[in-house]
Write a protein that holds these residues in place. Structure first.
Motif, PDB file in Angstrom:
ATOM      1  N   LYS A  45       0.776  -1.175  -0.029  1.00  0.00           N
ATOM      2  CA  LYS A  45       0.117  -0.034   0.143  1.00  0.00           C
ATOM      3  C   LYS A  45       0.999   1.163  -0.005  1.00  0.00           C
ATOM      4  O   LYS A  45       0.571   2.176  -0.688  1.00  0.00           O
ATOM      5  CB  LYS A  45      -0.949  -0.051   1.285  1.00  0.00           C
ATOM      6  N   ASN A  50       0.984   4.219  -3.219  1.00  0.00           N
ATOM      7  CA  ASN A  50       0.933   5.483  -2.820  1.00  0.00           C
ATOM      8  C   ASN A  50       2.053   6.423  -3.125  1.00  0.00           C
ATOM      9  O   ASN A  50       1.921   7.480  -3.416  1.00  0.00           O
ATOM     10  CB  ASN A  50       0.310   5.676  -1.545  1.00  0.00           C
ATOM     11  N   LEU A  81      -0.288   5.824  -9.248  1.00  0.00           N
ATOM     12  CA  LEU A  81      -1.604   6.276  -9.331  1.00  0.00           C
ATOM     13  C   LEU A  81      -1.941   7.575 -10.420  1.00  0.00           C
ATOM     14  O   LEU A  81      -2.888   7.672 -10.744  1.00  0.00           O
ATOM     15  CB  LEU A  81      -2.082   6.833  -7.783  1.00  0.00           C
ATOM     16  N   ILE A  87      -5.873  -1.017  -1.757  1.00  0.00           N
ATOM     17  CA  ILE A  87      -5.678   0.298  -2.132  1.00  0.00           C
ATOM     18  C   ILE A  87      -7.165   0.767  -2.867  1.00  0.00           C
ATOM     19  O   ILE A  87      -7.285   1.555  -3.768  1.00  0.00           O
ATOM     20  CB  ILE A  87      -4.782   0.269  -3.156  1.00  0.00           C
ATOM     21  N   GLU A 119      -9.679   2.481  -1.590  1.00  0.00           N
ATOM     22  CA  GLU A 119      -9.865   3.856  -1.217  1.00  0.00           C
ATOM     23  C   GLU A 119      -8.817   4.863  -2.026  1.00  0.00           C
ATOM     24  O   GLU A 119      -9.380   5.924  -2.604  1.00  0.00           O
ATOM     25  CB  GLU A 119      -9.865   3.975   0.072  1.00  0.00           C
ATOM     26  N   ASP A 120      -7.733   4.353  -2.413  1.00  0.00           N
ATOM     27  CA  ASP A 120      -6.881   5.304  -3.039  1.00  0.00           C
ATOM     28  C   ASP A 120      -6.960   5.366  -4.437  1.00  0.00           C
ATOM     29  O   ASP A 120      -7.020   6.352  -4.940  1.00  0.00           O
ATOM     30  CB  ASP A 120      -5.292   4.607  -2.759  1.00  0.00           C
ATOM     31  N   THR A 162      -9.660   7.933  -5.417  1.00  0.00           N
ATOM     32  CA  THR A 162      -9.192   9.267  -5.658  1.00  0.00           C
ATOM     33  C   THR A 162      -9.088   9.807  -6.819  1.00  0.00           C
ATOM     34  O   THR A 162      -9.104  10.806  -7.215  1.00  0.00           O
ATOM     35  CB  THR A 162      -8.005   9.505  -4.824  1.00  0.00           C
TER      36      THR A 162
END
Length: 348
Positions: free
Chosen positions: A238, A242, A247, A264, A266-267, A270
């Motif tokens: 994770k 990030n 991403l 990941i 939720e990441d 975004t």
């Protein structure tokens, strides 16, 4: 400058504060004071060489050695280790490299020469030559790896969404039509660092060894499309996902496939992307039939990332333990290996 003003070799009185008192050997054209090398292994060798002439020597980061003690008259790529005049007795008996060629005129009688210990000298020279050879080989390797990265990194391409969909294999068409890439992290063993702080950052609880780890993304047809910088083995999947640039490459409505360990979801939200991972089990409860089917579908297509990483690990440098001296270029090594993998036939 304190302790760094004077040559650290025992019996050598050369001091930068008193240039008028310099003793310059015949093989030296320009007397200099050389700082410790950055390479930790070479540093240790330097300290051992200095301690030969100083019984109570305490290693320091600020010691310097003058040019008299290097066979080339200075520290060079070929001659990175001090080997001359390392004990007080050497200053009266040892000749400079240029004078060794004329030993017949040095005043040493055959009887005195017979009392010498050629075997011991040969062993010492052999050890010194081995260190010099290793250092030279390391320098050549590092230079070529950096050059190869510059030339080959263009083979690792993040393709557009349209290109990915045009080349989407049949096994993805029905269940994962929006899949942009499959990701996974992999670890490579490294030599145990001497620094305890570095050891802690590189220790992998999964491998029970010091490692570096990096993120790899492959396209649905098996080409490596992204590789992250290397992190210490302590870094989580994770955190790496990030912290690196991955991403930022994604677009809205992209789908990313990963293993169950990638937390990941939720990441990805975004950047308006979605995550496809095998369903997780709750406690000891058995998975329902639909979850079993989803797990099977993902496992059948995730096999390509495992095969891609398997190709990567076929390179002997990544298969074995990476030496500490090569850690400064470990990112370059990984990128070159990934680029060479993309020259092979597609996996799917």
């Amino acid at each position: 400058m304190g302790g760094g003003d004077r040559c650290a070799v025992g019996g050598c009185n050369n001091d930068r504060r008193y240039p008028e008192r310099y003793i310059i050997r015949s093989h030296v054209s320009n007397l200099q004071f050389h700082s410790l090398p950055k390479d930790l292994r070479l540093r240790e060798i330097w300290h051992k060489k200095i301690s030969q002439g100083r019984k109570n020597y305490k290693p320091s980061d600020y010691v310097k050695i003058c040019s008299n003690h290097f066979e080339d008259g200075e520290r060079t790529a070929r001659c990175q280790i001090p080997t001359l005049f390392l004990t007080p007795g050497d200053f009266s008996t040892q000749h400079s490299p240029h004078k060794r060629k004329n030993r017949s005129t040095s005043g040493v009688t055959p009887k005195q020469a017979a009392k010498a210990t050629p075997d011991q000298e040969t062993d010492t020279d052999r050890n010194n030559n081995a260190c010099i050879f290793d250092s030279l080989l390391s320098s050549i390797f590092i230079t070529w790896v950096r050059l190869m990265r510059l030339e080959l990194s263009s083979l690792i391409v993040w393709p557009s969404r349209e290109v990915v969909r045009q080349n989407l294999p049949d096994c993805f068409q029905h269940f994962y039509p929006k899949l942009r890439c499959i990701i996974d992290c992999t670890e490579v063993f490294i030599e145990t660092p001497s620094s305890l702080d570095t050891q802690a950052k590189c220790w992998s609880d999964y491998k029970h060894n010091c490692t570096v780890t990096f993120l790899v993304a492959i396209t649905p047809n098996g080409s490596i499309s992204y590789v992250s910088p290397c992190y210490g083995g302590r870094a989580s999947d994770k955190f790496i996902t990030n912290d690196c640039n991955f991403l930022n490459l994604l677009e809205p409505y992209d789908q990313v496939m990963a293993d169950r360990g990638f937390k990941i979801k939720e990441d990805l939200m975004t950047v308006q992307a979605t995550l496809a991972i095998p369903p997780s089990t709750v406690g000891s409860l058995q998975m329902c039939s639909s979850a079993v089917k989803d797990t099977s579908k993902i496992a059948n297509v995730r096999i390509y990332v495992e095969q891609a990483i398997g190709r990567l690990k076929n390179y002997r440098f990544l298969k074995n333990e990476i030496p500490i001296t090569c850690l400064p270029v470990v990112d370059d090594i990984v990128i070159v290996s990934c680029a060479l993998c993309n020259l092979l036939d597609p996996l799917c």
